[in-house]
Write a protein that holds these residues in place. Structure first.
Motif, PDB file in Angstrom:
ATOM      1  N   UNK A 186       1.245   8.237  17.444  1.00  0.00           N
ATOM      2  CA  UNK A 186       1.814   8.177  18.790  1.00  0.00           C
ATOM      3  C   UNK A 186       0.836   8.742  19.821  1.00  0.00           C
ATOM      4  N   UNK A 187       0.227   9.885  19.501  1.00  0.00           N
ATOM      5  CA  UNK A 187      -0.614  10.568  20.484  1.00  0.00           C
ATOM      6  C   UNK A 187      -1.987   9.907  20.641  1.00  0.00           C
ATOM      7  N   UNK A 188      -2.594   9.502  19.511  1.00  0.00           N
ATOM      8  CA  UNK A 188      -3.928   8.919  19.569  1.00  0.00           C
ATOM      9  C   UNK A 188      -3.924   7.397  19.488  1.00  0.00           C
ATOM     10  N   UNK A 189      -2.894   6.823  18.821  1.00  0.00           N
ATOM     11  CA  UNK A 189      -2.884   5.380  18.606  1.00  0.00           C
ATOM     12  C   UNK A 189      -2.334   4.586  19.771  1.00  0.00           C
ATOM     13  N   UNK A 190      -1.209   5.042  20.326  1.00  0.00           N
ATOM     14  CA  UNK A 190      -0.577   4.275  21.413  1.00  0.00           C
ATOM     15  C   UNK A 190      -1.461   4.115  22.649  1.00  0.00           C
ATOM     16  N   UNK A 191      -2.324   5.095  22.995  1.00  0.00           N
ATOM     17  CA  UNK A 191      -3.222   4.863  24.144  1.00  0.00           C
ATOM     18  C   UNK A 191      -4.126   3.650  23.974  1.00  0.00           C
ATOM     19  N   UNK A 192      -4.370   3.231  22.725  1.00  0.00           N
ATOM     20  CA  UNK A 192      -5.207   2.059  22.500  1.00  0.00           C
ATOM     21  C   UNK A 192      -4.540   0.771  22.982  1.00  0.00           C
ATOM     22  N   UNK A 193      -3.211   0.794  23.144  1.00  0.00           N
ATOM     23  CA  UNK A 193      -2.500  -0.376  23.666  1.00  0.00           C
ATOM     24  C   UNK A 193      -1.915  -0.081  25.052  1.00  0.00           C
ATOM     25  N   UNK A 194      -2.432   0.970  25.695  1.00  0.00           N
ATOM     26  CA  UNK A 194      -2.067   1.250  27.073  1.00  0.00           C
ATOM     27  C   UNK A 194      -0.896   2.178  27.281  1.00  0.00           C
ATOM     28  N   UNK A 195      -0.364   2.766  26.205  1.00  0.00           N
ATOM     29  CA  UNK A 195       0.771   3.684  26.332  1.00  0.00           C
ATOM     30  C   UNK A 195       0.243   5.099  26.154  1.00  0.00           C
ATOM     31  N   UNK A 196       0.215   5.857  27.232  1.00  0.00           N
ATOM     32  CA  UNK A 196      -0.358   7.196  27.193  1.00  0.00           C
ATOM     33  C   UNK A 196       0.732   8.241  27.368  1.00  0.00           C
ATOM     34  N   UNK A 197       0.664   9.286  26.577  1.00  0.00           N
ATOM     35  CA  UNK A 197       1.606  10.396  26.643  1.00  0.00           C
ATOM     36  C   UNK A 197       0.842  11.703  26.525  1.00  0.00           C
ATOM     37  N   UNK A 198       1.382  12.734  27.162  1.00  0.00           N
ATOM     38  CA  UNK A 198       0.799  14.052  26.929  1.00  0.00           C
ATOM     39  C   UNK A 198       1.309  14.601  25.604  1.00  0.00           C
ATOM     40  N   UNK A 199       0.805  15.748  25.213  1.00  0.00           N
ATOM     41  CA  UNK A 199       1.156  16.293  23.903  1.00  0.00           C
ATOM     42  C   UNK A 199       2.633  16.560  23.742  1.00  0.00           C
ATOM     43  N   UNK A 200       3.277  17.076  24.786  1.00  0.00           N
ATOM     44  CA  UNK A 200       4.699  17.395  24.709  1.00  0.00           C
ATOM     45  C   UNK A 200       5.543  16.136  24.561  1.00  0.00           C
ATOM     46  N   UNK A 201       5.222  15.109  25.333  1.00  0.00           N
ATOM     47  CA  UNK A 201       5.969  13.848  25.245  1.00  0.00           C
ATOM     48  C   UNK A 201       5.783  13.194  23.882  1.00  0.00           C
ATOM     49  N   UNK A 202       4.543  13.180  23.380  1.00  0.00           N
ATOM     50  CA  UNK A 202       4.288  12.595  22.068  1.00  0.00           C
ATOM     51  C   UNK A 202       5.004  13.367  20.968  1.00  0.00           C
ATOM     52  N   UNK A 203       5.029  14.682  21.078  1.00  0.00           N
ATOM     53  CA  UNK A 203       5.708  15.508  20.074  1.00  0.00           C
ATOM     54  C   UNK A 203       7.203  15.239  20.076  1.00  0.00           C
ATOM     55  N   UNK A 204       7.783  15.164  21.257  1.00  0.00           N
ATOM     56  CA  UNK A 204       9.216  14.911  21.364  1.00  0.00           C
ATOM     57  C   UNK A 204       9.574  13.544  20.792  1.00  0.00           C
ATOM     58  N   UNK A 205       8.769  12.534  21.089  1.00  0.00           N
ATOM     59  CA  UNK A 205       9.037  11.198  20.550  1.00  0.00           C
ATOM     60  C   UNK A 205       8.893  11.176  19.035  1.00  0.00           C
TER      61      UNK A 205
END
Length: 218
Positions: free
Chosen positions: A61-80
């Protein structure tokens, strides 16, 4: 710093538990009401999440999704990541509760002209939750403890804060002794709270009450 880490751990855990149980309930209802094809989709999701490490899911979620344009900070990625992981385990626990409801109760609801959605909502769901509440409570505690992994994506919850303190002071033993005690207190407190909540939510005829009655008889 430790107090701030504790507060973030508690907040992150409670939000993930709330979102996770809602998602798990929706998936259980969808699987029960939408037919076999919905069951296959839910089962695939559950098997994917239960058979891959939580750390890998978080990194995806944190490192992979930015490759398809979905960016999250650490807190958002952790919560998801925590929500999706908890939802998979809770879905299977709720399924066990749903399967434990006797077929005659469902037939009685249908005989009263209730729709299948109404039968699931009013006849199945509450007793199913009551019977599996102890198992759900244990999963909630495990999810709270698993929040420590979120420190790998720079979330300064309790474990992340401990790593910063240890790097600044070089007092590894003292730091992690304190953190261990704090995690133990958090887990025991959450367990007691969930047990109290179960007794408040469910009537005395629930599965939780029967478990207590059996324990007292023993």
């Amino acid at each position: 710093m430790i107090l701030n880490g504790v507060m973030l751990t508690i907040g992150l855990s409670f939000v993930a538990i709330g979102l996770g149980i809602v998602l798990a309930t929706l998936m259980s209802a969808w699987r029960s009401l939408a037919g076999a094809w919905a069951g296959y989709i839910v089962d695939a999701y559950v098997e994917l999440m239960r058979n891959t490490p939580f750390l890998v899911q978080l990194f995806m979620i944190f490192f992979g999704l930015p490759q398809i344009g979905i960016r999250m900070n650490g807190l958002e990625a952790s919560l998801l990541a925590m929500t999706l992981n908890l939802a998979a385990y809770a879905t299977e626990i709720i399924r066990a509760g749903v399967d434990s409801i006797h077929k005659s109760q469902v037939e009685a609801g249908l005989a009263l002209a209730l729709s299948r959605r109404q039968v699931f909502q009013y006849v199945i769901l509450q007793p199913a939750f009551a019977r599996v509440w102890p198992a759900l409570s244990s999963q909630f505690v495990l999810m709270m403890l698993a929040s420590s992994i979120c420190s790998f994506v720079s979330v300064q919850e309790l474990s992340g804060t401990a790593a910063i303190i240890e790097a600044d002071t070089f007092r590894s033993f003292e730091t992690y002794i304190v953190v261990t005690v704090v995690y133990l207190l958090l887990a025991l407190t959450l367990k007691l709270f969930l047990n109290w909540l179960g007794h408040k939510i469910f009537p005395q005829v629930s599965g939780l009450a029967r478990l207590d009655a059996k324990a007292e008889a023993a």
